[in-house]
Design a protein around this motif. Structure first.
Motif, PDB file in Angstrom:
ATOM      1  N   THR A  44     -20.585  13.437  55.193  1.00 51.11           N
ATOM      2  CA  THR A  44     -19.694  13.412  56.511  1.00 51.11           C
ATOM      3  C   THR A  44     -20.448  12.395  57.431  1.00 51.11           C
ATOM      4  O   THR A  44     -19.863  12.025  58.445  1.00 51.11           O
ATOM      5  N   THR A  45     -21.617  11.686  57.283  1.00 55.24           N
ATOM      6  CA  THR A  45     -22.061  10.711  58.261  1.00 55.24           C
ATOM      7  C   THR A  45     -21.202   9.589  58.281  1.00 55.24           C
ATOM      8  O   THR A  45     -20.919   8.768  57.073  1.00 55.24           O
ATOM      9  N   ASN A  46     -20.765   8.939  59.406  1.00 49.84           N
ATOM     10  CA  ASN A  46     -20.196   7.698  59.321  1.00 49.84           C
ATOM     11  C   ASN A  46     -20.782   6.819  60.538  1.00 49.84           C
ATOM     12  O   ASN A  46     -21.415   7.369  61.337  1.00 49.84           O
ATOM     13  N   THR A  47     -20.509   5.709  60.300  1.00 46.49           N
ATOM     14  CA  THR A  47     -21.215   4.616  61.138  1.00 46.49           C
ATOM     15  C   THR A  47     -20.535   4.748  62.552  1.00 46.49           C
ATOM     16  O   THR A  47     -19.388   4.939  62.729  1.00 46.49           O
TER      17      THR A  47
ATOM     18  N   GLN B 187     -15.237   6.931  44.351  1.00 50.16           N
ATOM     19  CA  GLN B 187     -16.230   6.057  44.382  1.00 50.16           C
ATOM     20  C   GLN B 187     -16.927   6.351  45.293  1.00 50.16           C
ATOM     21  O   GLN B 187     -18.413   6.295  45.413  1.00 50.16           O
ATOM     22  N   MET B 188     -16.533   6.671  46.770  1.00 52.72           N
ATOM     23  CA  MET B 188     -17.612   6.915  47.944  1.00 52.72           C
ATOM     24  C   MET B 188     -18.373   8.159  47.480  1.00 52.72           C
ATOM     25  O   MET B 188     -19.522   8.235  47.905  1.00 52.72           O
ATOM     26  N   ILE B 189     -17.896   9.192  47.001  1.00 57.49           N
ATOM     27  CA  ILE B 189     -18.535  10.428  46.614  1.00 57.49           C
ATOM     28  C   ILE B 189     -19.763  10.336  45.796  1.00 57.49           C
ATOM     29  O   ILE B 189     -21.007  10.246  45.933  1.00 57.49           O
ATOM     30  N   ASP B 190     -19.474   9.363  44.816  1.00 56.60           N
ATOM     31  CA  ASP B 190     -20.475   8.958  43.767  1.00 56.60           C
ATOM     32  C   ASP B 190     -21.504   8.087  44.615  1.00 56.60           C
ATOM     33  O   ASP B 190     -22.651   8.434  44.176  1.00 56.60           O
ATOM     34  N   GLN B 191     -21.073   7.281  45.099  1.00 56.68           N
ATOM     35  CA  GLN B 191     -22.197   6.379  45.899  1.00 56.68           C
ATOM     36  C   GLN B 191     -23.156   7.160  46.672  1.00 56.68           C
ATOM     37  O   GLN B 191     -24.303   7.074  46.972  1.00 56.68           O
ATOM     38  N   ARG B 192     -22.536   7.920  47.637  1.00 57.30           N
ATOM     39  CA  ARG B 192     -23.352   8.953  48.491  1.00 57.30           C
ATOM     40  C   ARG B 192     -24.228  10.106  47.977  1.00 57.30           C
ATOM     41  O   ARG B 192     -24.999  10.269  48.334  1.00 57.30           O
ATOM     42  N   LEU B 193     -23.765  10.353  46.644  1.00 54.09           N
ATOM     43  CA  LEU B 193     -24.553  11.443  45.997  1.00 54.09           C
ATOM     44  C   LEU B 193     -25.520  10.620  45.085  1.00 54.09           C
ATOM     45  O   LEU B 193     -26.504  11.550  44.341  1.00 54.09           O
ATOM     46  N   ARG B 194     -25.561   9.556  44.774  1.00 52.02           N
ATOM     47  CA  ARG B 194     -26.237   8.638  43.786  1.00 52.02           C
ATOM     48  C   ARG B 194     -27.619   9.198  43.611  1.00 52.02           C
ATOM     49  O   ARG B 194     -28.311   9.536  42.767  1.00 52.02           O
TER      50      ARG B 194
ATOM     51  N   PHE C 181     -14.544  12.824  74.202  1.00 49.91           N
ATOM     52  CA  PHE C 181     -14.513  11.883  73.283  1.00 49.91           C
ATOM     53  C   PHE C 181     -14.243  12.384  71.731  1.00 49.91           C
ATOM     54  O   PHE C 181     -15.212  12.761  71.445  1.00 49.91           O
ATOM     55  N   LEU C 182     -13.132  12.131  71.176  1.00 52.32           N
ATOM     56  CA  LEU C 182     -13.034  12.777  69.991  1.00 52.32           C
ATOM     57  C   LEU C 182     -12.272  11.590  69.065  1.00 52.32           C
ATOM     58  O   LEU C 182     -11.211  11.619  68.584  1.00 52.32           O
ATOM     59  N   ARG C 183     -13.325  10.517  68.855  1.00 48.06           N
ATOM     60  CA  ARG C 183     -12.618   9.104  68.258  1.00 48.06           C
ATOM     61  C   ARG C 183     -12.990   9.215  66.873  1.00 48.06           C
ATOM     62  O   ARG C 183     -14.380   9.364  66.337  1.00 48.06           O
ATOM     63  N   ASN C 184     -12.214   8.531  66.033  1.00 46.09           N
ATOM     64  CA  ASN C 184     -12.440   8.574  64.553  1.00 46.09           C
ATOM     65  C   ASN C 184     -12.874   9.517  63.599  1.00 46.09           C
ATOM     66  O   ASN C 184     -13.664   9.369  62.767  1.00 46.09           O
ATOM     67  N   ILE C 185     -12.311  10.622  64.039  1.00 45.32           N
ATOM     68  CA  ILE C 185     -12.744  11.989  63.183  1.00 45.32           C
ATOM     69  C   ILE C 185     -11.610  12.538  62.599  1.00 45.32           C
ATOM     70  O   ILE C 185     -11.403  13.070  61.553  1.00 45.32           O
ATOM     71  N   LEU C 186     -10.509  12.705  63.651  1.00 44.12           N
ATOM     72  CA  LEU C 186      -9.250  13.273  63.020  1.00 44.12           C
ATOM     73  C   LEU C 186      -8.581  12.774  61.905  1.00 44.12           C
ATOM     74  O   LEU C 186      -7.815  13.350  61.225  1.00 44.12           O
ATOM     75  N   ILE C 187      -8.852  11.336  61.792  1.00 40.63           N
ATOM     76  CA  ILE C 187      -8.385  10.794  60.559  1.00 40.63           C
ATOM     77  C   ILE C 187      -8.678  11.160  59.239  1.00 40.63           C
ATOM     78  O   ILE C 187      -8.024  11.061  58.237  1.00 40.63           O
TER      79      ILE C 187
ATOM     80  N   GLU D 138     -12.912  20.934  47.646  1.00 40.09           N
ATOM     81  CA  GLU D 138     -12.167  21.944  48.478  1.00 40.09           C
ATOM     82  C   GLU D 138     -13.592  22.558  49.309  1.00 40.09           C
ATOM     83  O   GLU D 138     -13.149  23.013  50.339  1.00 40.09           O
ATOM     84  N   LEU D 139     -14.448  22.716  48.910  1.00 38.00           N
ATOM     85  CA  LEU D 139     -15.590  23.062  49.620  1.00 38.00           C
ATOM     86  C   LEU D 139     -16.044  22.505  50.679  1.00 38.00           C
ATOM     87  O   LEU D 139     -15.987  22.873  51.776  1.00 38.00           O
ATOM     88  N   ILE D 140     -15.941  21.191  50.727  1.00 39.80           N
ATOM     89  CA  ILE D 140     -16.222  20.087  51.750  1.00 39.80           C
ATOM     90  C   ILE D 140     -14.962  20.463  52.785  1.00 39.80           C
ATOM     91  O   ILE D 140     -15.408  20.457  54.102  1.00 39.80           O
ATOM     92  N   ARG D 141     -13.860  20.515  52.367  1.00 41.33           N
ATOM     93  CA  ARG D 141     -12.681  20.751  53.269  1.00 41.33           C
ATOM     94  C   ARG D 141     -12.773  22.053  53.925  1.00 41.33           C
ATOM     95  O   ARG D 141     -12.704  22.003  55.142  1.00 41.33           O
ATOM     96  N   SER D 142     -13.149  22.967  53.453  1.00 47.37           N
ATOM     97  CA  SER D 142     -13.508  24.514  53.982  1.00 47.37           C
ATOM     98  C   SER D 142     -14.472  24.478  54.868  1.00 47.37           C
ATOM     99  O   SER D 142     -14.257  25.209  56.189  1.00 47.37           O
ATOM    100  N   LEU D 143     -15.547  23.646  54.872  1.00 49.32           N
ATOM    101  CA  LEU D 143     -16.720  23.948  55.469  1.00 49.32           C
ATOM    102  C   LEU D 143     -16.577  22.803  56.811  1.00 49.32           C
ATOM    103  O   LEU D 143     -17.222  23.127  57.833  1.00 49.32           O
ATOM    104  N   THR D 144     -16.115  21.669  56.387  1.00 53.01           N
ATOM    105  CA  THR D 144     -15.947  20.500  57.510  1.00 53.01           C
ATOM    106  C   THR D 144     -14.816  20.223  57.991  1.00 53.01           C
ATOM    107  O   THR D 144     -14.790  19.464  59.170  1.00 53.01           O
ATOM    108  N   GLY D 145     -13.716  20.555  57.396  1.00 52.55           N
ATOM    109  CA  GLY D 145     -12.354  20.084  57.600  1.00 52.55           C
ATOM    110  C   GLY D 145     -12.074  18.500  57.026  1.00 52.55           C
ATOM    111  O   GLY D 145     -10.856  18.134  57.155  1.00 52.55           O
ATOM    112  N   ILE D 146     -13.023  17.981  56.487  1.00 53.69           N
ATOM    113  CA  ILE D 146     -12.885  16.620  55.830  1.00 53.69           C
ATOM    114  C   ILE D 146     -12.138  16.758  54.694  1.00 53.69           C
ATOM    115  O   ILE D 146     -12.559  17.322  53.598  1.00 53.69           O
ATOM    116  N   SER D 147     -10.909  15.973  54.419  1.00 57.71           N
ATOM    117  CA  SER D 147     -10.297  15.865  53.021  1.00 57.71           C
ATOM    118  C   SER D 147     -10.806  14.670  52.243  1.00 57.71           C
ATOM    119  O   SER D 147     -10.949  13.404  52.895  1.00 57.71           O
ATOM    120  N   LEU D 148     -11.195  14.948  51.143  1.00 60.62           N
ATOM    121  CA  LEU D 148     -11.530  13.881  50.227  1.00 60.62           C
ATOM    122  C   LEU D 148     -10.278  13.621  49.078  1.00 60.62           C
ATOM    123  O   LEU D 148     -11.020  14.521  48.162  1.00 60.62           O
TER     124      LEU D 148
END
Length: 281
Positions: free
Chosen positions: A76-79, A33-40, A225-231, A17-27
């Protein structure tokens, strides 16, 4: 040994919920598993046993003040890559650039303003810069300036450095690679190349959060250009972000989204002209 945390835990839910409120990104829970990997590495850095223990300390304010910024960067970093979805760059040079050039006067070329609104480490912005410079070389008389913005301060720093590994440049056509990148003689930069100074001068990057209610950006931008972030946003956030961005386009300006996002753009100020391209009324 680091233990895997359950997707349904109080601290994990608060963190999402904190990430969603700060960045708009829904997790959603499927991203556990992605969260675990990135925070490991952060879990290991603080000598903790699992992600839940780390999140408990993060949310409780027990970790350094800058730790939340580090986490946001990691989550939030994406390739990205050069010349991704190349038809968008074709539209840029075949449709948008000639229209901008036509606005100019003898001795006073018009300036095309492009905003890469989720620029990551800069590949999209520099791809656009190369293509626009090629259009100028091909006879179109116009100037251009590109702004790249990203939530991640680390990505903004990388983009401003404009240094890329050769493995990142495999999608750049050989002729453009020779023209717009320089290899360093520094042994420490072996296998890397940097965007040429003339192109770097036209492209600037800075930190910006699309969740902010106002953006410190010009309101006569020709193309965003606003590509591959709205998703990554929920429906309400998608609508709010698109509405705010539309306010920064000049009449007739264009918003370009990713191929997976063409059906999510809902804005009365924009009309769809191609599956992933919208024009301001």
């Amino acid at each position: 040994m680091i233990e895997a945390a359950s997707p349904k835990t109080p601290h994990r839910d608060r963190f999402r919920e904190l990430i969603r409120s700060l960045t708009g990104i829904s997790l959603p829970p499927s991203k556990v598993q992605m969260i675990d990997q990135r925070l490991r590495r952060r879990v290991v850095a603080f000598g903790l046993t699992d992600t839940e223990s780390y999140l408990e300390q993060l949310l409780g304010g027990s970790l350094p003040d800058n730790e939340l910024r580090t986490v946001i960067d990691l989550i939030t970093t994406n390739t990205t890559s050069f010349f991704r979805e190349p038809n968008h760059f074709d539209f840029l040079v075949e449709t948008i650039a000639p229209k901008v050039a036509a606005r100019g006067r003898p001795g006073r070329p018009a300036r095309l303003k492009l905003w890469s609104a989720a620029s990551s480490e800069g590949a999209e912005a520099y791809t656009a810069a190369m293509m626009l410079e090629e259009a100028r070389r091909g006879g179109h008389d116009f100037d251009f300036a590109i702004l790249g913005t990203d939530l991640s301060e680390r990505m903004v720093e990388r983009a401003n450095a404009a240094v890329y590994g050769t493995d990142q440049l495999t999608t750049v056509p050989p002729e453009l690679l020779r023209r717009y990148f320089l290899s360093s003689r520094d042994p420490g930069l072996a296998g890397k190349a940097r965007v040429v100074p003339d192109l770097r001068r036209r492209v600037k990057f800075r930190n910006l959060n699309l969740m902010d209610t106002r953006y410190p950006v010009d309101r006569d931008v020709d193309v965003i250009f606003l590509r591959n972030i709205l998703i990554y946003f929920d429906p309400a956030t998608k609508e709010q972000v698109v509405d705010r961005l539309a306010g920064h386009l000049r009449p007739g300006g264009y918003l370009i989204v990713g191929h997976a996002e063409s059906m999510v753009v809902r804005c009365s100020a924009l009309r769809q002209v191609k599956p992933t391209i919208f024009q301001k009324n």
